[in-house]
Design an enzyme around this catalytic site. Sequence first.
Site, PDB file in Angstrom:
ATOM      1  N   LYS A  85     -28.292 -64.745 -13.159  1.00 38.27           N
ATOM      2  CA  LYS A  85     -27.956 -63.894 -12.013  1.00 38.27           C
ATOM      3  C   LYS A  85     -26.834 -64.484 -11.151  1.00 38.27           C
ATOM      4  O   LYS A  85     -26.079 -63.750 -10.530  1.00 38.27           O
ATOM      5  CB  LYS A  85     -29.200 -63.654 -11.142  1.00 38.27           C
ATOM      6  CG  LYS A  85     -30.298 -62.878 -11.840  1.00 38.27           C
ATOM      7  CD  LYS A  85     -30.227 -61.424 -11.514  1.00 38.27           C
ATOM      8  CE  LYS A  85     -31.176 -60.501 -12.252  1.00 38.27           C
ATOM      9  NZ  LYS A  85     -32.436 -60.995 -12.735  1.00 38.27           N
ATOM     10  N   GLU A 107     -30.480 -55.693  -3.496  1.00 39.49           N
ATOM     11  CA  GLU A 107     -31.873 -55.383  -3.841  1.00 39.49           C
ATOM     12  C   GLU A 107     -32.410 -56.543  -4.661  1.00 39.49           C
ATOM     13  O   GLU A 107     -31.639 -57.272  -5.285  1.00 39.49           O
ATOM     14  CB  GLU A 107     -31.944 -54.093  -4.668  1.00 39.49           C
ATOM     15  CG  GLU A 107     -31.749 -54.272  -6.187  1.00 39.49           C
ATOM     16  CD  GLU A 107     -30.343 -54.718  -6.599  1.00 39.49           C
ATOM     17  OE1 GLU A 107     -29.414 -54.597  -5.772  1.00 39.49           O
ATOM     18  OE2 GLU A 107     -30.178 -55.206  -7.740  1.00 39.49           O
ATOM     19  N   SER A 374     -32.340 -66.372 -20.549  1.00 41.42           N
ATOM     20  CA  SER A 374     -31.729 -65.866 -19.311  1.00 41.42           C
ATOM     21  C   SER A 374     -32.139 -66.639 -18.059  1.00 41.42           C
ATOM     22  O   SER A 374     -31.423 -66.628 -17.063  1.00 41.42           O
ATOM     23  CB  SER A 374     -32.047 -64.377 -19.148  1.00 41.42           C
ATOM     24  OG  SER A 374     -33.450 -64.156 -19.237  1.00 41.42           O
TER      25      SER A 374
HETATM   26  C1  LIG Z   1     -33.372 -60.359 -13.577  1.00 38.28           C
HETATM   27  C2  LIG Z   1     -33.665 -61.080 -14.821  1.00 38.28           C
HETATM   28  C3  LIG Z   1     -33.655 -60.444 -16.082  1.00 38.28           C
HETATM   29  C4  LIG Z   1     -33.463 -58.977 -16.260  1.00 38.28           C
HETATM   30  O1  LIG Z   1     -32.290 -58.438 -15.764  1.00 38.28           O
HETATM   31  P1  LIG Z   1     -31.095 -58.010 -16.693  1.00 38.28           P
HETATM   32  O2  LIG Z   1     -30.150 -57.346 -15.754  1.00 38.28           O
HETATM   33  O3  LIG Z   1     -31.633 -57.064 -17.724  1.00 38.28           O
HETATM   34  O4  LIG Z   1     -30.544 -59.233 -17.294  1.00 38.28           O
HETATM   35  C5  LIG Z   1     -33.857 -61.218 -17.213  1.00 38.28           C
HETATM   36  N1  LIG Z   1     -34.102 -62.539 -17.133  1.00 38.28           N
HETATM   37  C6  LIG Z   1     -34.131 -63.182 -15.949  1.00 38.28           C
HETATM   38  C7  LIG Z   1     -34.406 -64.648 -15.934  1.00 38.28           C
HETATM   39  C8  LIG Z   1     -33.917 -62.479 -14.761  1.00 38.28           C
HETATM   40  O5  LIG Z   1     -33.959 -63.137 -13.586  1.00 38.28           O
END
Ligand SMILES: *Cc1c(COP(=O)(O)O)cnc(C)c1O
Length: 394
Positions: A85, A107, A374
Amino acid sequence: MSKGRFGKFGGQYVPEALMYALEELEAAYNRFKDDEAFRKEFQTLLNEYAGRPSRLYYAEKLSKAVGGAKIYLKREDLNHTGSHKINNALGQALLAKKMGKTRLIAETGAGQHGVATATAAALLGMDCEVFMGEEDTKRQALNVYRMKLLGAKVHTVMSGTKTLKDAVNECMGEWVTRGEDTHYCLGSAVGPHPFPVIVRDFQACISKEARAQILEKEGKLPKAVVACVGGGSNSIGTFYHFIEDKDVRLIGCEAAGRGVDTFETAATIATGKTGIFHGMKSLFCQDDHGQIAPVYSISAGLDYPGIGPEHAWLYDSGRAQYVPVTDDEAVEAFEYVSREEGIIPAIESSHALSYAVKVAKEYSPEDCIIVCVSGRGDKDVAAIARYRGEELYD
Ligand SMILES: *Cc1c(COP(=O)(O)O)cnc(C)c1O
């Protein structure tokens, strides 16, 4: 392709009052995206502050235990603030600053994007206000406090289901009334044009790095690239520079919750229909009357009733494949990767890891695949313990 369209998806379905802000944003983005000084400043923030490039790590022990293709992990969990993010938050904050804005609104669902935006605002000396559904402020009290520490004000959203989709509505409303000094830092590759393009471009560093890293390490492209999909920002960032490589499979993993044949799911591609919501035409989970359906997943970050328009198009055109992964499967992968490789992944990322293990088994050890981790899983430990029947706090 007409402006802001991905096939029949995308567009700008917003009230007149929001058009001015979107047009101003689009004009500024078009000006700065190819501006040498802007790009350099953004890259410096990514490298020096967020810790990029993130590692492309060969999970050798895990790969051998699975017994298929080599599994490479793109370690977005090692970024500052613990997820992908921050890439987008830094990009949008910098863009807003160049536009002369002094205040960011955002948000947040689980709180990861709120924390990333509050972090970028603190660094760049901007005011920050985060909108968060009441339900989520209770589930994620730690992140609320974190945002406050970072100097942000947190607004509790009491409308609708008091979750992420309602927080997005509140932000759009706030932006309409106060666009002069305020930028809406949207956290995923969703919403009206130009947001899906901006967020994708700021997250595309993931695949730009990963493609170069795998060519350096393996001398060839991966068989598949796997990422989890909430709104779709880490996945579009992970796919983007592989889209033209037609032999590379692109696989998005959606949150099936308790199963796609139950009402407790957030799997948009598996269960959704075309609709218009949050300013875009895309696929959404809907009830029989076309109303946005309540969604559920163990993972707060994947708990969104839609998907970004570029994903809807990648799906529609057959270029990418999307699969549902249940809570049970994700929790198992969370535990398996922790134990097998010593990496505790976010429960969101665990959806991708769960399916990646299956994909790896289809190939041989001469082949490789890439999975986007992620985020890191520290934030999820208490929830997973509860899922397994243990309470860590009383
Ligand atoms: C917010 C988040 C997601 C999902 O959001 P995307 O916009 O689909 O990437 C996935 N993994 C983590 C660690 C997140 O914080």
